[in-house]
Motif scaffolding. Structure first.
Motif, PDB file in Angstrom:
ATOM      1  N   VAL A 260      -6.468  17.897  22.412  1.00 13.46           N
ATOM      2  CA  VAL A 260      -5.919  19.000  21.622  1.00 13.46           C
ATOM      3  C   VAL A 260      -4.402  18.865  21.532  1.00 13.46           C
ATOM      4  O   VAL A 260      -3.824  19.082  20.453  1.00 13.46           O
TER       5      VAL A 260
ATOM      6  N   GLU B 108      -8.776  28.110  24.008  1.00 19.59           N
ATOM      7  CA  GLU B 108      -9.282  28.026  25.375  1.00 19.59           C
ATOM      8  C   GLU B 108      -8.966  26.680  26.010  1.00 19.59           C
ATOM      9  O   GLU B 108      -8.649  26.612  27.204  1.00 19.59           O
ATOM     10  N   SER B 109      -9.032  25.614  25.241  1.00 21.75           N
ATOM     11  CA  SER B 109      -8.710  24.281  25.769  1.00 21.75           C
ATOM     12  C   SER B 109      -7.282  24.231  26.278  1.00 21.75           C
ATOM     13  O   SER B 109      -7.011  23.647  27.329  1.00 21.75           O
TER      14      SER B 109
ATOM     15  N   HIS C  21     -12.839  12.235  26.067  1.00 14.14           N
ATOM     16  CA  HIS C  21     -12.349  13.263  25.166  1.00 14.14           C
ATOM     17  C   HIS C  21     -11.215  12.728  24.298  1.00 14.14           C
ATOM     18  O   HIS C  21     -10.079  13.157  24.393  1.00 14.14           O
TER      19      HIS C  21
ATOM     20  N   SER D  26      -8.297  22.664  29.900  1.00 14.51           N
ATOM     21  CA  SER D  26      -9.639  22.090  30.019  1.00 14.51           C
ATOM     22  C   SER D  26      -9.614  20.567  29.877  1.00 14.51           C
ATOM     23  O   SER D  26      -8.569  19.966  29.610  1.00 14.51           O
ATOM     24  N   ASP D  27     -10.776  19.977  30.013  1.00 18.65           N
ATOM     25  CA  ASP D  27     -10.918  18.535  29.831  1.00 18.65           C
ATOM     26  C   ASP D  27     -10.461  18.098  28.437  1.00 18.65           C
ATOM     27  O   ASP D  27     -10.112  16.952  28.234  1.00 18.65           O
ATOM     28  N   TRP D  28     -10.505  19.002  27.494  1.00 15.93           N
ATOM     29  CA  TRP D  28     -10.148  18.697  26.103  1.00 15.93           C
ATOM     30  C   TRP D  28      -8.658  18.841  25.836  1.00 15.93           C
ATOM     31  O   TRP D  28      -8.188  18.507  24.743  1.00 15.93           O
ATOM     32  N   SER D  29      -7.879  19.346  26.772  1.00 12.64           N
ATOM     33  CA  SER D  29      -6.480  19.698  26.493  1.00 12.64           C
ATOM     34  C   SER D  29      -5.636  18.504  26.042  1.00 12.64           C
ATOM     35  O   SER D  29      -4.765  18.660  25.187  1.00 12.64           O
TER      36      SER D  29
ATOM     37  N   LEU E 144     -12.980  14.988  19.849  1.00 12.30           N
ATOM     38  CA  LEU E 144     -12.549  16.365  19.599  1.00 12.30           C
ATOM     39  C   LEU E 144     -12.972  16.799  18.198  1.00 12.30           C
ATOM     40  O   LEU E 144     -13.505  17.893  18.021  1.00 12.30           O
TER      41      LEU E 144
ATOM     42  N   ARG F 285     -11.233  12.158  31.827  1.00 15.53           N
ATOM     43  CA  ARG F 285     -10.887  12.710  30.515  1.00 15.53           C
ATOM     44  C   ARG F 285     -11.007  11.663  29.415  1.00 15.53           C
ATOM     45  O   ARG F 285     -10.758  11.966  28.262  1.00 15.53           O
TER      46      ARG F 285
END
Length: 77
Positions: free
Chosen positions: A68, A56-57, A6, A62-65, A11, A3
């Motif tokens: 975010v 969606e994150s 990211h 997701s990998d972006w959570s 982002l 991760r």
């Protein structure tokens, strides 16, 4: 799963926003969410596609959570 790629800077780039540190700081100053009741993905300053990506994150972890989550924390501070 790595991760580390990211970051919050990545982002912002993914969201199509300026992604330099000072630009992110300015965005956060300009768009601070003063109520904890406002979900990040429901903020009025996102385009529909940005809001969908953020939702969606978070919903699907997701990998972006993590990035975010960081943005959410900074905007609600």
């Amino acid at each position: 799963m790595d991760r580390s790629l990211h970051s919050i800077n990545n982002l912002f780039a993914q969201l199509g926003l300026p992604c330099e540190d000072h630009e992110i700081d300015q965005f956060i100053r300009t768009h601070t969410l003063f109520s904890q009741r406002i979900r990040l993905d429901e903020a009025t300053f996102w385009t529909p596609s940005q809001a969908s990506f953020i939702k969606e994150s978070l919903d699907f972890d997701s990998d972006w959570s993590e990035a975010v989550d960081e943005l959410n924390t900074r905007l609600h501070a």
